[in-house]
Motif scaffolding. Structure first.
Motif, PDB file in Angstrom:
ATOM      1  N   ILE B  57       0.840  -1.212   0.000  1.00  0.00           N
ATOM      2  CA  ILE B  57       0.000   0.000   0.000  1.00  0.00           C
ATOM      3  C   ILE B  57       0.872   1.257   0.000  1.00  0.00           C
ATOM      4  CG2 ILE B  57      -1.585   1.362   1.402  1.00  0.00           C
ATOM      5  CD1 ILE B  57      -2.846  -1.332   2.252  1.00  0.00           C
ATOM      6  N   THR B  58       1.876   1.279   0.886  1.00  0.00           N
ATOM      7  CA  THR B  58       2.695   2.492   0.957  1.00  0.00           C
ATOM      8  C   THR B  58       3.411   2.756  -0.369  1.00  0.00           C
ATOM      9  OG1 THR B  58       4.388   1.134   1.970  1.00  0.00           O
ATOM     10  CG2 THR B  58       3.154   2.584   3.430  1.00  0.00           C
ATOM     11  N   ARG B  59       3.762   1.708  -1.080  1.00  0.00           N
ATOM     12  CA  ARG B  59       4.471   1.927  -2.342  1.00  0.00           C
ATOM     13  C   ARG B  59       3.522   2.282  -3.476  1.00  0.00           C
ATOM     14  NH1 ARG B  59       7.459   0.530   1.961  1.00  0.00           N
ATOM     15  NH2 ARG B  59       9.672   0.491   1.469  1.00  0.00           N
ATOM     16  N   PHE B  60       2.318   1.709  -3.435  1.00  0.00           N
ATOM     17  CA  PHE B  60       1.402   1.961  -4.550  1.00  0.00           C
ATOM     18  C   PHE B  60       0.627   3.260  -4.396  1.00  0.00           C
ATOM     19  CE2 PHE B  60       0.866  -2.830  -5.642  1.00  0.00           C
ATOM     20  CZ  PHE B  60       2.157  -2.825  -6.120  1.00  0.00           C
ATOM     21  N   TRP B  61       0.683   3.820  -3.241  1.00  0.00           N
ATOM     22  CA  TRP B  61      -0.108   5.010  -2.929  1.00  0.00           C
ATOM     23  C   TRP B  61       0.168   6.122  -3.942  1.00  0.00           C
ATOM     24  CZ3 TRP B  61      -3.931   5.714   0.418  1.00  0.00           C
ATOM     25  CH2 TRP B  61      -4.295   7.023   0.749  1.00  0.00           C
ATOM     26  N   HIS B  62      -0.887   6.548  -4.626  1.00  0.00           N
ATOM     27  CA  HIS B  62      -0.747   7.650  -5.603  1.00  0.00           C
ATOM     28  C   HIS B  62       0.384   7.401  -6.590  1.00  0.00           C
ATOM     29  CE1 HIS B  62      -3.064  11.066  -3.456  1.00  0.00           C
ATOM     30  NE2 HIS B  62      -3.654   9.892  -3.307  1.00  0.00           N
ATOM     31  N   ILE B  63       0.493   6.181  -7.043  1.00  0.00           N
ATOM     32  CA  ILE B  63       1.660   5.889  -7.892  1.00  0.00           C
ATOM     33  C   ILE B  63       1.566   6.613  -9.227  1.00  0.00           C
ATOM     34  CG2 ILE B  63       0.737   3.800  -8.996  1.00  0.00           C
ATOM     35  CD1 ILE B  63       3.683   2.704  -8.360  1.00  0.00           C
ATOM     36  N   SER B  64       0.388   7.028  -9.606  1.00  0.00           N
ATOM     37  CA  SER B  64       0.260   7.723 -10.879  1.00  0.00           C
ATOM     38  C   SER B  64       0.708   9.175 -10.762  1.00  0.00           C
ATOM     39  CB  SER B  64      -1.186   7.676 -11.355  1.00  0.00           C
ATOM     40  OG  SER B  64      -1.992   8.299 -10.376  1.00  0.00           O
ATOM     41  N   ASN B  65       0.982   9.604  -9.545  1.00  0.00           N
ATOM     42  CA  ASN B  65       1.421  10.989  -9.343  1.00  0.00           C
ATOM     43  C   ASN B  65       2.926  11.000  -9.083  1.00  0.00           C
ATOM     44  OD1 ASN B  65       1.104  13.832  -8.685  1.00  0.00           O
ATOM     45  ND2 ASN B  65       1.665  13.172  -6.629  1.00  0.00           N
ATOM     46  N   PRO B  66       3.738  11.760  -9.698  1.00  0.00           N
ATOM     47  CA  PRO B  66       3.407  12.684 -10.775  1.00  0.00           C
ATOM     48  C   PRO B  66       3.380  11.990 -12.130  1.00  0.00           C
ATOM     49  CG  PRO B  66       5.698  12.876 -10.212  1.00  0.00           C
ATOM     50  CD  PRO B  66       5.138  11.845  -9.305  1.00  0.00           C
ATOM     51  N   SER B  67       2.572  12.517 -13.006  1.00  0.00           N
ATOM     52  CA  SER B  67       2.480  11.921 -14.343  1.00  0.00           C
ATOM     53  C   SER B  67       3.530  12.551 -15.243  1.00  0.00           C
ATOM     54  CB  SER B  67       1.089  12.140 -14.912  1.00  0.00           C
ATOM     55  OG  SER B  67       0.843  13.522 -15.025  1.00  0.00           O
ATOM     56  N   GLU B  68       4.707  12.738 -14.684  1.00  0.00           N
ATOM     57  CA  GLU B  68       5.794  13.372 -15.428  1.00  0.00           C
ATOM     58  C   GLU B  68       7.083  12.590 -15.202  1.00  0.00           C
ATOM     59  OE1 GLU B  68       6.254  17.355 -14.222  1.00  0.00           O
ATOM     60  OE2 GLU B  68       4.355  18.032 -15.108  1.00  0.00           O
ATOM     61  N   VAL B  69       8.057  12.855 -16.039  1.00  0.00           N
ATOM     62  CA  VAL B  69       9.346  12.176 -15.889  1.00  0.00           C
ATOM     63  C   VAL B  69      10.048  12.723 -14.650  1.00  0.00           C
ATOM     64  CG1 VAL B  69      11.574  11.763 -16.947  1.00  0.00           C
ATOM     65  CG2 VAL B  69       9.542  11.880 -18.358  1.00  0.00           C
ATOM     66  N   VAL B  70      10.477  11.832 -13.772  1.00  0.00           N
ATOM     67  CA  VAL B  70      11.115  12.232 -12.527  1.00  0.00           C
ATOM     68  C   VAL B  70      12.576  11.767 -12.526  1.00  0.00           C
ATOM     69  CG1 VAL B  70      11.084  11.975 -10.035  1.00  0.00           C
ATOM     70  CG2 VAL B  70       8.948  12.086 -11.289  1.00  0.00           C
ATOM     71  N   PHE B  71      13.496  12.665 -12.201  1.00  0.00           N
ATOM     72  CA  PHE B  71      14.909  12.331 -11.950  1.00  0.00           C
ATOM     73  C   PHE B  71      15.458  11.354 -12.989  1.00  0.00           C
ATOM     74  CE2 PHE B  71      18.278  10.439  -9.088  1.00  0.00           C
ATOM     75  CZ  PHE B  71      19.028  11.586  -9.041  1.00  0.00           C
ATOM     76  N   ASP B  72      16.016  10.242 -12.547  1.00  0.00           N
ATOM     77  CA  ASP B  72      16.704   9.336 -13.465  1.00  0.00           C
ATOM     78  C   ASP B  72      15.771   8.467 -14.303  1.00  0.00           C
ATOM     79  OD1 ASP B  72      19.112  10.322 -12.929  1.00  0.00           O
ATOM     80  OD2 ASP B  72      19.930   8.588 -11.899  1.00  0.00           O
ATOM     81  N   GLU B  73      14.477   8.669 -14.167  1.00  0.00           N
ATOM     82  CA  GLU B  73      13.584   8.033 -15.142  1.00  0.00           C
ATOM     83  C   GLU B  73      14.012   8.466 -16.529  1.00  0.00           C
ATOM     84  OE1 GLU B  73       9.473   7.424 -12.597  1.00  0.00           O
ATOM     85  OE2 GLU B  73       9.458   8.866 -14.230  1.00  0.00           O
ATOM     86  N   VAL B  74      14.596   9.648 -16.602  1.00  0.00           N
ATOM     87  CA  VAL B  74      15.193  10.148 -17.837  1.00  0.00           C
ATOM     88  C   VAL B  74      16.066   9.078 -18.480  1.00  0.00           C
ATOM     89  CG1 VAL B  74      16.953  11.735 -18.676  1.00  0.00           C
ATOM     90  CG2 VAL B  74      15.163  12.563 -17.194  1.00  0.00           C
ATOM     91  N   ASP B 117      13.205  12.560 -22.493  1.00  0.00           N
ATOM     92  CA  ASP B 117      14.331  13.468 -22.654  1.00  0.00           C
ATOM     93  C   ASP B 117      14.603  14.335 -21.442  1.00  0.00           C
ATOM     94  OD1 ASP B 117      15.491  12.825 -24.994  1.00  0.00           O
ATOM     95  OD2 ASP B 117      14.017  13.903 -26.201  1.00  0.00           O
ATOM     96  N   ASN B 118      13.560  14.889 -20.865  1.00  0.00           N
ATOM     97  CA  ASN B 118      13.793  15.842 -19.782  1.00  0.00           C
ATOM     98  C   ASN B 118      12.958  15.503 -18.570  1.00  0.00           C
ATOM     99  OD1 ASN B 118      15.533  17.723 -21.187  1.00  0.00           O
ATOM    100  ND2 ASN B 118      13.729  18.065 -22.473  1.00  0.00           N
ATOM    101  N   ILE B 119      13.471  15.867 -17.427  1.00  0.00           N
ATOM    102  CA  ILE B 119      12.671  15.784 -16.220  1.00  0.00           C
ATOM    103  C   ILE B 119      11.482  16.718 -16.398  1.00  0.00           C
ATOM    104  CG2 ILE B 119      12.643  16.356 -13.772  1.00  0.00           C
ATOM    105  CD1 ILE B 119      15.566  15.558 -13.657  1.00  0.00           C
TER     106      ILE B 119
END
Lengths: 833, 755
Positions: B57-74, B117-119
């Motif tokens: 639960i703690t990990r899945f909580w609001h997992i869709s937020n943020p709907s943007e590229v974060v940090f090394d997801e790049v 490409d970008n955060i």
């Protein structure tokens, strides 16, 4: 190196531990003197004589004298040759002349060895008027007393031999082995080369040897704790440690060795339940006193001498803080008024770079606006003086008005009557969009334009002076100058202008630059309107301790920054197999190349390997239940060998952690230990031989070593050699001494002198490659570069802001400073991907 | 009395050695050896389910937020895309975790169109199934909680201690932040924890060696080690942890008092060697095999690799741009490292340099980055040196051939001689000499040495990296980043490098002037083959080189000494208009508790060692053994996952501490048990299958105070977790006051603290 057998005996002895206080020593000694002789054969006449080096037998003295004479001959042979600057004599000779002149310099090594060289130079009549600028520079013509200077390291190099002999003898190693080790050390080409030049490694090795000698003497005194000799040898160890670490920081490894050995001894003592906590504490404190306090005091003592001699400003100033520089003649400043009023004549100093004062002179930029240059200049000069004026030009006769935080001011360069000016033109070096050129503009009587206006923003102030937060005050306020029209900050960085700017530091006006490099402070201040008794201020006086700490910190940073690769650098693994040497010097078809005697070198490394294998085998066998009962003497040898092995390891392995450039000569202290270990192993292996046979074996080893020594001697002494002999001597293809330098046969050397050195200049300049740091540059410059890098690195980590790095490509700078434009640090991806 | 020897650890003294073999000395006792305790087990299983649920639960909580590229997801999102598009890329990490992400994307039907490409790039607009991608690391991150719980249960601790450890992992903000994004650390920590768990399982079968279970868990440990290594090179630290434990275990087995013959010992040794060395290496290689099999198309990673490697990729540029070079061709030479052309122009070197040294005043030879006809050189054979006389004058040039280079525009030959170069007194100056002047012939001759070439390797444009070795002085043509002064138009200095084997001496022929245009384009050649093992070693070398080359400082890089004390976090993502941010920051209470418990361990350890040295035994032997073997093992794991970072020169980040952090939580739980629970569960090892020894079984007696302490601690931890949750989950709408309240330390540089 615990003497187990004596400890056991000690346990068995009827005397209770409590009695072993100072008062009971005589009794104890008597008991000891009755004990049976343990060492079979080799040291049978131990009875009664005190086992310190002062109880030497006649034969030992004779042998030592012989060895000493041999060492003197080998080490001092043709010491006058070559008669020109070799390798790092560039630096260390240079430092000697700076000591003579008392000019402050910065070096990564502590002062002792350099002081010794200077002392030798002084005795030889050296006046310091020789700059040791490049390898191959002639000594004879300018009458440099280089022979006495070389004699200092050479003498210390000679002293290593008797010290090695005594160390082994008094650790109960046989005479044969001791003589063998001494001769191996005498015939070690690397030590010879290193010790007969003006270099630091010979003093270092000598001090290390002295430490080992003193420590092993101390170990023999273990059974008479707190006796005179016990104290004597322990403090001698401390003293020697201090000397070692004052030669080079590598001495820290020697300290580590003694430390490990001390902890081992204390640990054994802790396990001895008969030793009460009180006695243990006494032991502990005695060691703290002798092995920590004494070395530190010795180390600091030499720095005290260092500072006492170097009282004038010199080329090392640029490394040090303004407070430090104040302590040097040529930088000293009188007390100045603290209040800055309009109309004051001030000098403005850049806080971050030690680059000096905001400066202008009667020369124009060759490009851009072609107006008068504004730079940073490190020395005191009339051209550093600026008059601070308010924005209006209306004459004012009232009482002095102080400059406040947020005031808009104009700065007039007093000598040329031009105003500090900035405009939307790219500076000459940093041609980047967000840098504006800073110039001095106008003429006497010209009111100036709006581009002369700067706003004072006080950003930091001295906590002891709350007033300096709101009012601009000398030294106490740190401020930025904001250009009113463009909003950029007055900025400087470690980028030197070319010749046309007299290699002074560039000053620009930067938009959104990093904070630290835009900070300035007023250093001197003069205003006739202020009363005579106005409040005065000066730099905080740095005491010895402050200077000492600062210098050591700078040395550390500079040392870590010496990471540029060098044509002759090598890595620790190369050292154990003697993979490669260092080319020191080449001239007149002669060549000096630092290369060890491979027999000694490989012998030392082999003994390390043999000992390790032997030891592992013993451990595994013990685990499998074999009862390898070592005899007492075997145990003793084993522990002695263990001590030397740890010594070797501690002087070698830490180099793996260093990323700075490393050279073969860094291995010499470790080599010393490995050769001592070789001696111990020789004794262990030949223990069962008849004494005549062991002498025979020793002679064979000496013979082989001598032949190897002969082979490489021309490279050590810079003697004549031929191409063919040289090629034959290339035992390993990785030894890159240059055989092409030599003539084809020896006869040609006889005709050589007809060629005067002058006609060969061209040849020399191209053979310069043997320099340590690019020869043409002095150590100072190189270190400077390293320092620049370091400071940048350090600041970058401290301030979370990426800094300008002068070494970087320009577009790099652009990216980074753009980032700094923003008020916050944007989330950034890192480079891991 | 039975003995718990949980894991390989320190030496035993003779007394406890006897206790090791209970079957020999406690035969008179006839108590049943493993009484089941149904209540206890039920409770334990219940708690397992509870912590698993909470963890997910703690990990899945609001997992869709943020709907943007974060940090090394790049990076890692991009790499997943590359896998799906099958275009070659280069990364310093081994492939497994990225392959897992790519596989997840494949299941979700994602085609890899998005470049990450970008955060801050929007996922929804770009139609990326990012929630699915994030679910993979989040699930693994959530499973860390029950895994921690199980490790402690298996190590023989009561449920309450295991719950405490699980709670520490559950409420750690840093672990949550790091594992609910598309990053590699979730996989790394997960596999590492699994490895510890399976090694403990394996060790519990130590009394029945070579049984099926024993082999099973040993193999699983090996497999997991391989997986851990295949995620990040940091996995090697896990290998070191297990390696140390195994070595000291083997050392104990070697002890004669254990009664093993050398034959038996050898079997023990080889079983471990095969399972813990061979299997991990095989698995590591396997993932690289998959990596190369998937990435068969040319892509952004080409340029990192050798020409041979590039030729194996579909659609690579080399295969149709590479031509053989013949004598008489006009070529331009490009330096591999700095990408400049070998250039010359009529201007001469100044007579005297600024530092007073004298030059030859010859024509300048420089490095120039742009295309220009002054980069053109004609390759001419050095006739007297050719090996055989019967080669045609337009023969192809082979490895080892001697050539002369004629500068087309100035009709002069390239030459180097024994004069110091303008910037480096250690290197030789390069200049040219008129074509007519043959008096210094030898000094114009160069040998072509093709990298990895043999005598019949042909020199090709683009594809062959070559060193040009000067015939008479044996220096290599070289250039470096340093620019010459204005008199050479600030072009790069070219000089002769005495160290002629350096990697930076490599040049390649960029074009053969005239040839590329006139020659009819050949039909596309099929990609060449290259043995897997060569590919693997080449990539491995590059990964290591690039990894250690990542020394550029980064605004959020930190030094390892700061990590345990949580001096600073990393800003992952911010969004101004919704006032939300994600900032990697651990739960301060759990972090400080864990480093505190390690110092408690060190303190007790020191006191214990010294008092034993003085003949006192403050700890009861079973307690002491548990202390050494259980806590000692976890502390070693912590140390080995933390200490080596001090030796690394590359830029380091807080999230590198996460594997060590997990180990420190295990230590914290064990130290809690040491302080608040009086007795122990034992034996923990499974009894031998063959004999039925009789062992005394004890159960931990958990006082009510320990429940109270755990309750209080976990309560506090949960509250603090909740307090920092907004920056963990990127909850929108942070007010300035809220942010300011969160900045417990000045060094936590959160955004929006000021307007």
């Amino acid at each position: 190196m615990m003497l187990y057998q004596s400890k056991q005996e000690y346990y068995e002895s009827p005397i209770h531990i409590d009695q072993i206080s100072t008062s009971s020593i005589p009794t104890y000694t008597r008991v000891r003197s009755r004990r049976p002789v343990i060492f079979d054969g080799h040291y049978s006449d131990m009875r009664g004589h005190s086992r310190t080096i002062f109880g030497l037998r006649m034969r030992d003295l004779q042998l030592m004298t012989g060895l000493l004479l041999l060492a003197v001959f080998i080490r001092l042979y043709r010491i006058y040759q070559p008669s020109s600057v070799v390798f790092d004599e560039v630096h260390f000779g240079g430092f000697a002349s700076k000591y003579m002149k008392g000019r402050f310099f910065m070096d990564v090594h502590p002062p002792l060895a350099k002081l010794l060289i200077t002392f030798a130079g002084l005795m030889g009549g050296f006046d310091g008027n020789f700059d040791f600028k490049e390898i191959g520079k002639d000594y004879i013509e300018p009458r440099v007393p280089y022979v006495p200077m070389r004699l200092m390291p050479a003498t210390l190099g000679v002293l290593v031999i008797p010290m090695a002999y005594l160390t082994l003898r008094q650790s109960h190693i046989s005479t044969t082995a001791s003589v063998l080790v001494s001769i191996l050390l005498i015939l070690e080409n690397g030590l010879i080369t290193q010790s007969r030049l003006i270099l630091l490694d010979s003093p270092l090795v000598a001090c290390t040897a002295l430490t080992v000698l003193a420590w092993s003497c101390f170990q023999s005194e273990q059974r008479r704790p707190f006796g005179f000799w016990w104290w004597f040898w322990m403090s001698m160890t401390g003293l020697a440690l201090g000397l070692t670490v004052s030669c080079k920081w590598v001495g820290l490894f020697t300290i580590a060795l003694v430390g490990v050995s001390t902890i081992r001894g204390l640990w054994d003592m802790l396990g001895d339940l008969r030793i009460t906590p009180e006695i243990f504490t006494k032991h502990f404190l005695a060691r703290v006193l002798c092995l920590i306090v004494i070395p530190i005091s010795v180390y600091m003592f030499f720095f005290a001498i260092h500072f006492a001699i170097l009282t004038n400003s010199g080329d090392g100033d640029g490394f040090m803080s303004a407070e430090f520089q104040q302590s040097l003649k040529g930088h000293q400043m009188h007390d100045v008024p603290i209040d800055i009023a309009y109309g004051s004549h001030i000098t403005i100093r850049h806080v971050n770079t030690q680059g000096g004062y905001l400066h202008s002179h009667n020369h124009v930029y060759p490009s851009g606006s072609r107006q008068q240059q504004v730079t940073l200049y490190p020395h005191k000069d009339e051209n550093n003086v600026w008059k601070i004026m308010n924005r209006t030009n209306i004459p004012y006769d009232g009482p002095p008005v102080m400059v406040k935080n947020g005031d808009v001011v104009r700065l007039e360069h007093v000598a040329t009557s031009k105003k500090l000016h900035s405009h939307d033109i790219r500076p000459p070096l940093t041609e980047l969009d967000y840098h504006n050129e800073v110039s001095a503009y106008g003429f006497a009587g010209f009111e100036g334009d709006d581009n002369d206006l700067w706003r004072v923003e006080i950003t930091e102030h001295s906590s002891s002076d709350p007033k300096s937060k709101d009012y601009l005050r000398t030294l106490h306020s740190k401020f930025r100058l904001v250009h009113l029209m463009t909003g950029c900050h007055l900025f400087s960085h470690k980028l030197k202008l070319p010749k046309w700017g007299f290699e002074q530091q560039e000053v620009t006006c930067i938009k959104g630059g990093t904070y630290p490099k835009t900070v300035w402070t007023v250093e001197s201040n003069k205003n006739d309107q202020l009363p005579e008794d106005a409040e005065k201020v000066n730099y905080k006086k740095l005491g010895f301790l402050g200077k000492f700490l600062e210098l050591n910190q700078v040395m550390w940073q500079t040392n870590a920054g010496l990471t540029d690769s060098h044509p002759y650098d090598s890595r620790p693994f190369d050292w154990i197999v003697l993979k490669r040497g260092i080319s020191f010097w080449g001239k007149h078809h002669r060549h000096i190349y630092l290369l060890g005697n491979p027999i000694v070198w490989w012998g030392g490394s082999a003994s390390v390997a043999i000992y390790l294998i032997f030891k592992t085998l013993l451990y595994v066998r013990a685990k499998r239940g074999y009862k390898d009962q070592l005899s007492e003497s075997e145990q003793f040898y084993e522990s002695l060998a263990g001590f030397f092995l740890v010594g070797w390891f501690l002087h070698w392995a830490p180099f793996f952690l260093m990323s700075r450039q490393l050279f073969l000569h860094h291995y010499f202290p470790a080599l010393y230990f490995s050769v001592l270990l070789f001696g111990v192993l020789f004794d262990i292996i030949t223990k069962f031989f008849k004494s005549r046979h062991r002498v025979l074996v020793a002679l064979c080893i000496i013979l082989v070593t001598y032949l190897a020594f002969r082979t490489f001697a021309p490279l050590a002494y810079g003697d004549p050699w031929t191409k063919s002999d040289c090629k034959k001597a290339k035992w390993l293809s990785s030894w890159d001494f240059d055989c092409n330098q030599f003539y084809d046969n020896y006869d040609e050397f006889n005709t050589e002198p007809t060629e005067s050195p002058d006609t060969k200049v061209d040849h020399v300049s191209s053979n310069v490659p043997h320099g340590k740091e690019n020869v043409a540059t002095t150590m100072g410059e190189v270190a400077h570069k390293a320092d620049a890098k370091n400071v940048v690195k350090e600041k970058a980590t401290n301030n979370n802001v990426t800094e300008m790095d002068t070494e970087k490509k320009e577009f790099d700078i652009g990216d980074e400073d753009d980032a700094d434009d923003e008020q916050f640090n944007p989330p950034a991806k890192h480079d891991e991907g | 009395m039975a003995e718990i020897r949980q894991r390989a650890g320190k030496k035993f003294d003779a007394k406890t050695e006897e206790e090791l073999f209970p079957q020999t000395n406690s035969e008179d006792k006839t108590k049943d050896e493993s009484p089941s305790q149904p209540e206890e087990d039920d409770f334990s299983n219940l708690m397992l389910i509870v912590v698993t649920g909470l963890g997910l639960i703690t990990r899945f909580w609001h997992i869709s937020n943020p709907s943007e590229v974060v940090f090394d997801e790049v990076h890692f999102g991009k790499f997943a895309s590359f896998y799906l598009k099958r275009t070659y890329f280069f990364d310093v990490h081994p492939p497994l975790a990225k392959l897992m992400l790519a596989a997840m994307g494949w299941f979700l039907g994602y085609d890899g169109h998005f470049e990450f490409d970008n955060i801050g790039d929007d996922y929804i607009k770009n139609n990326v199934p990012y929630v699915g991608l994030r679910l993979l690391p989040a699930t693994l991150g959530g499973l860390l909680v029950p895994l921690t719980y199980l490790i402690l249960i298996e190590s023989g601790y009561p449920v309450i201690t295991a719950c405490f450890a699980a709670g520490l992992v559950l409420f750690d903000n840093a672990l949550i932040t790091q594992t609910r994004l598309i990053l590699l650390d979730a996989m790394l920590v997960f596999f590492m924890t699994c490895t510890l768990y399976s090694y403990i399982k394996f060790y519990k079968f130590r009394l029945s060696p070579f049984s099926t279970d024993w082999w099973l868990w040993l193999t699983i440990t090996g497999v997991l080690l391989g997986l851990t290594m295949s995620v990040k090179m940091v996995g090697l630290l896990t290998v070191a942890t297990i390696g140390f434990a195994v070595l000291s275990d083997l050392w104990e087995l070697l002890d004669i008092r254990r009664g093993l013959s050398m034959q038996q010992f050898r079997s023990h040794f080889f079983a471990r060697a095969v399972c813990l060395i061979v299997i991990p290496i095989a698995i590591y290689l396997f993932w690289f095999y998959v990596h190369f099999a998937i990435l068969n198309g040319s892509g952004p990673g080409d340029a990192f690799m050798s020409p041979e490697f590039q030729l194996t990729l579909k659609g690579n540029s080399l295969s149709y741009e590479s031509h053989e070079i013949r004598f008489g061709d006009t070529i331009s030479l490009k330096h591999k490292d700095t990408s400049v052309f070998l250039h010359s122009h009529p201007q001469k070197y100044p007579l005297r340099y600024d530092d007073g040294r004298i030059s030859s005043q010859g024509q300048q030879v420089t490095g120039y980055p742009h295309r220009d006809s002054n980069n053109h050189w004609i390759v001419k054979p050095a006739t007297p040196f050719l090996d055989s006389a019967d080669r045609p004058l337009n023969d192809t040039i082979k490895h080892g051939d001697h050539i002369r280079l004629e500068h087309v525009n100035t009709h002069s030959h390239l030459l180097t001689h024994d004069v110091a170069s303008p910037l480096m007194p250690t290197n030789q100056e390069f200049t040219t000499i008129s074509v007519e002047d043959d008096s210094r012939y030898n000094e114009t001759v160069f040998q072509v040495l093709i990298e990895k070439g043999e005598s019949n390797t042909v020199w090709k444009s683009k594809a062959s990296y070559t060193r040009l070795l000067h015939y008479s002085t044996k220096v290599a043509l070289w250039t470096h980043k340093e620019a010459l002064p204005q008199w050479a138009f600030k072009q790069q200095e070219v000089n002769g490098n005495k160290n002629n084997v350096e990697k930076s001496n490599l040049w390649y022929v960029d074009e053969i002037v005239g040839k590329n245009v006139t020659e009819v384009e050949k039909p596309k050649k099929p990609p060449k083959e290259m043995p897997f093992i060569y590919k693997f070693f080449e990539l491995q070398r590059l990964m290591i080189a690039h990894n250690s080359g990542l020394t550029k400082s980064h605004p959020y890089a930190s030094s390892p000494i700061n990590w345990p004390f949580l001096v600073r976090g990393i800003s992952f993502w911010t969004k101004n208009d919704s006032r939300s941010q994600i900032y990697l920051l651990g739960n301060p209470l759990t972090w400080w508790l864990s480093i505190g418990s390690i110092s408690v361990f060190v303190g007790i350890f020191g006191a214990e060692v010294i008092s034993r040295r003085r003949g006192m035994t403050p700890l009861h032997p079973p307690v002491r053994n548990r202390f050494y073997n259980s806590a000692g093992f976890f502390v070693m794991a912590w140390l080995l996952h933390y200490g080596p970072f001090f030796l690394m020169g590359r830029a380091l980040f807080l999230h590198h501490y996460l594997p060590a952090l997990l180990c420190s939580y295990l230590v914290a739980a064990v130290m809690f048990n040491f302080m608040f629970v009086n007795s122990l569960n034992y034996p923990v090892s499974y009894p031998p299958l063959t004999k039925k020894p009789v062992r005394q079984v004890l159960h931990a007696d958990v006082p009510w105070t320990s429940y109270l302490v755990v309750g209080l601690l976990l309560g506090g931890i949960a509250v603090i977790f909740w307090f920092f949750a907004p920056i963990t989950y990127g909850t929108p709408g942070l007010s300035i006051e809220e942010v300011k309240r969160m900045m417990w330390l000045d060094t936590w540089d959160l955004h929006f603290a000021v307007k």
